[in-house]
Design an enzyme around this catalytic site. Structure first.
Site, PDB file in Angstrom:
ATOM      1  N   CYS A   1       0.868  -1.187  -0.016  1.00 21.93           N
ATOM      2  CA  CYS A   1      -0.051  -0.139   0.133  1.00 21.93           C
ATOM      3  C   CYS A   1       0.898   1.195   0.008  1.00 21.93           C
ATOM      4  O   CYS A   1       0.625   2.295  -0.714  1.00 21.93           O
ATOM      5  CB  CYS A   1      -0.750  -0.011   1.260  1.00 21.93           C
ATOM      6  SG  CYS A   1      -2.096  -1.409   1.381  1.00 21.93           S
TER       7      CYS A   1
ATOM      8  N   ASP B   1     -21.127  11.048 -15.082  1.00 26.50           N
ATOM      9  CA  ASP B   1     -22.426  10.803 -14.918  1.00 26.50           C
ATOM     10  C   ASP B   1     -22.713   9.907 -13.486  1.00 26.50           C
ATOM     11  O   ASP B   1     -23.926   9.400 -13.171  1.00 26.50           O
ATOM     12  CB  ASP B   1     -23.362  10.214 -15.822  1.00 26.50           C
ATOM     13  CG  ASP B   1     -22.279   8.806 -16.223  1.00 26.50           C
ATOM     14  OD1 ASP B   1     -21.482   8.631 -15.758  1.00 26.50           O
ATOM     15  OD2 ASP B   1     -22.744   8.235 -17.310  1.00 26.50           O
TER      16      ASP B   1
HETATM   17  C1  BEZ Z   1       0.706  -4.885   1.794  1.00 30.73           C
HETATM   18  O1  BEZ Z   1       0.301  -3.713   1.370  1.00 30.73           O
HETATM   19  O2  BEZ Z   1       1.895  -5.265   1.600  1.00 30.73           O
HETATM   20  C2  BEZ Z   1      -0.311  -5.779   2.282  1.00 30.73           C
HETATM   21  C3  BEZ Z   1      -1.209  -5.485   3.090  1.00 30.73           C
HETATM   22  C4  BEZ Z   1      -2.184  -6.454   3.281  1.00 30.73           C
HETATM   23  C5  BEZ Z   1      -1.959  -7.978   3.183  1.00 30.73           C
HETATM   24  C6  BEZ Z   1      -0.880  -8.299   2.346  1.00 30.73           C
HETATM   25  C7  BEZ Z   1       0.025  -7.235   1.783  1.00 30.73           C
END
Ligand code: BEZ
Length: 217
Positions: free
Chosen positions: A42, A132
């Site tokens: 992330c 929309d």
């Molecule tokens: C990640 O962001 O690396 C991750 C998050 C949740 C589960 C597996 C990987």
């Protein structure tokens, strides 16, 4: 569901309260979700989207991230994101979805990935919404697979082109390359709209692959 108005929601974010439909108002938007703050993949993804912010803006697309944590956690996490992708600035809102209400509303839960308490995590969902407020594209990745946002920009180019012209974009298409006339148009209609086409000869002889120039190049 494609072509349906996406569900509205109200949420707190790093840039204050967001009412999703109001936030979209008249623009394209991308909503992309994350399993949790302070997780490896992330952190890389949010930095990449910040790096590409100008590309989304150029296309008139409002960017909105979502992660299953509080706004306070998001604010602290932004320091890590910006440090990991030097030069990037997270200028788009990150929605707080600590109780996964929005992820659940949008069908974006990954049952295979669990937090330490054994609860299923939010998936890496991508929703592209049109002016929309209708869903133009959704892609669901498991929590363990990071997305390719260059590909998502390419997809947005296709969505925006095909929203304006009766064409479909072939495999790996990029702006400037030939596109295919949609099957619903007769040969006469294709000629009328695009000034002609090139029919690709295939073994079936059905003549369905009719190429025309990118109408926006
Ligand atoms: C990640 O962001 O690396 C991750 C998050 C949740 C589960 C597996 C990987």
């Amino acid at each position: 569901m494609l072509a349906s108005v996406v569900p509205d929601f109200a949420a707190d974010s790093t840039q204050g309260h967001i009412q999703f439909h109001q936030y979209i108002e008249g623009s394209w938007a991308i909503l992309f979700s994350h399993p949790a703050d302070y997780t490896p993949v992330c952190t890389t993804e949010l930095g990449e989207v910040a790096r590409l912010q100008g590309e989304f803006t150029k296309r008139g697309v409002k960017v909105l991230a979502l992660s299953s944590d509080t706004t306070d956690a998001h604010r602290g996490w932004i320091d890590d994101i910006e440090a990991f992708t030097p030069g990037c600035k997270v200028d788009y809102p990150i929605i707080s979805d600590a109780k996964q209400k929005i992820a659940t509303l949008y069908g974006g839960i990954d049952p295979d990935e669990k937090d330490k308490a054994g609860n299923a995590l939010s998936a890496r969902a991508v929703f592209v919404v049109g002016p929309d407020k209708k869903l133009k594209l959704s892609i669901l990745y498991p929590a363990t697979t990071g997305r390719n946002f260059i590909e998502i920009l390419r997809v947005i180019d296709s969505l925006q082109l095909t929203a304006q012209h009766s064409v479909a974009t072939p495999v790996n298409w990029k702006h400037g390359e030939c596109v295919a006339a949609v099957p619903g148009l007769s040969d006469d209609e294709v000629t009328q709209k695009f000034g002609g086409f090139k029919r690709v000869v295939l073994p079936s002889g059905k003549g369905y692959l009719r190429l025309v120039s990118d109408p926006e190049s």
